[in-house]
Design a protein around this motif. Structure first.
Motif: not given
Length: 152
Positions: A14-16, A56-59, A83-86, A103-106
Motif C-alpha cells: 500500500p505504501e508503494e 511529517m510526524p515530529d521526529s 519526488w514520489y511524495g518525498m 513513516a513513509k514506508f514504516k
C-alpha cells in the motif's frame, strides 16, 4: 514489492502504491505550472516541499527541516521538488538527493538518498543512501559535505 515464501510476486505494498499515486499527482501539478516563470515554479515547488515536511510526524519533520536547510545552504544550485511524495533536490530537472521519512514506508529510520546524478563516485563501490535517526551537528556537517560533492 512483496513476495511469498516461494518467491511469487504479490504486488506493490500500500505504501508503494501511495508513492506512485503521489508521483502522478506531482507530474500533473508540474504540467499545470508550464506557463509560470522559472521563479514562480521554483517558489511553488519549494512551498510544496515545505508543506510535505510539515505533514511529517515530529521526529521525521525535525530531521527533514534540518536536511532541507543544509541542502539549501550548501548546494543552492539544487532545486527543491517533490519526488514520489518525498522532499527532493534536483539539478537540471534530475533528482540528485532526497529525504525519505521513516513513516513513509514504516521503516525504523529515515533515509537520505542520492540518485545517479549525484557525483559521489568513489572507486568501484560507494554508498548512495544513509540511515538517519537524528540530525546532529556532526550529521549536518556530513550532509553538507555530501551534497557539495554530489553537485561537483
Amino acid at each position: 514489492m512483496t513476495g511469498t515464501e516461494n518467491g511469487t510476486y504479490e504486488g506493490f505494498t500500500p505504501e508503494e502504491r501511495a508513492a506512485m499515486k503521489e508521483h502522478a499527482q506531482e507530474q500533473k501539478k508540474a504540467a499545470r505550472r508550464r506557463g509560470a516563470s522559472a521563479a514562480e515554479k521554483a517558489a511553488e515547488a519549494e512551498r510544496d516541499v515545505l508543506a510535505k515536511i510539515a505533514e511529517m510526524p515530529d521526529s521525521d519533520r525535525i530531521m527533514a527541516e534540518r536536511v532541507h536547510a543544509v541542502v539549501k545552504a550548501n548546494a543552492p544550485v539544487l532545486a527543491p521538488k517533490l519526488w514520489y511524495g518525498m522532499p527532493a533536490y534536483a539539478l537540471d530537472g534530475k533528482v540528485v538527493c532526497f529525504f525519505q521519512s521513516a513513516a513513509k514506508f514504516k521503516a525504523r529510520y529515515a533515509t537520505l538518498g542520492f540518485n545517479d546524478a549525484a557525483k559521489l563516485d568513489d572507486g568501484a563501490m560507494w554508498p548512495t543512501a544513509f540511515a538517519l535517526t537524528e540530525v546532529t551537528a556532526d550529521v549536518e556537517a556530513r550532509i553538507a559535505a555530501l551534497v557539495k560533492q554530489a553537485v561537483g
